[in-house]
Motif scaffolding. Structure first.
Motif: not given
Length: 114
Positions: A24-27, A82-96
Motif C-alpha cells: 500500500i505504501h509503495a503504491l 486504497g488511497y484513503s488508507l494510504s495516509s494512515v499507512v504512511r503515518e504508521l510507517d513514519r512512526w515505525i
C-alpha cells in the motif's frame, strides 16, 4: 472489532499480513508493474507479492490494469479506497521508522526476542 464474527476483523487480518502495508505504501507513490514493485519492496518473493496484490484487489484497495501489448503488461495502482488508507499507512510507517531502534534496544536490554 473485538467480536469474533465482525467483518472489520477480516480487514484487520488483511492489513496485519506481512507485505500488505508495504504494498500500500509503495503504491501510494505511483502505479507499478509487478517486477518494479518487487524491486521497490526488498525481500518479497514474486509469489508473496502476487498473493498480497490479489487480496488487496479482492477488497477493492488495489486495481489491476492489463494492457493489450506484446509482451503483455500489467500495472497495479491504488483505488480511491486504497488511497484513503494510504495516509494512515504512511503515518504508521513514519512512526515505525522513528521508533524502530528504540524498540530494538528495549528488546535487547530486556533479553527477550521480538
Amino acid at each position: 472489532m473485538f467480536l469474533a464474527d465482525c467483518s472489520a476483523r477480516k480487514v484487520l487480518a488483511l492489513l496485519a499480513e506481512k507485505w500488505t502495508l508495504l504494498v500500500i505504501h509503495a503504491l501510494s507513490e505511483r502505479s507499478y508493474r509487478t517486477a518494479e514493485l518487487r524491486r521497490r519492496i526488498g525481500g518479497v518473493s514474486e509469489k508473496m507479492l502476487i498473493q498480497a496484490l490479489r487480496r488487496l484487489e479482492e477488497c477493492g484497495l488495489v486495481a489491476r490494469t492489463n494492457y493489450s501489448e506484446v509482451p503483455p503488461r500489467v500495472e497495479y495502482a491504488l483505488t480511491s479506497l486504497g488511497y484513503s488508507l494510504s495516509s494512515v499507512v504512511r503515518e504508521l510507517d513514519r512512526w515505525i521508522e522513528t521508533h524502530a531502534f528504540e524498540i530494538e534496544d528495549w528488546v535487547q536490554r530486556s533479553g527477550r526476542a521480538a
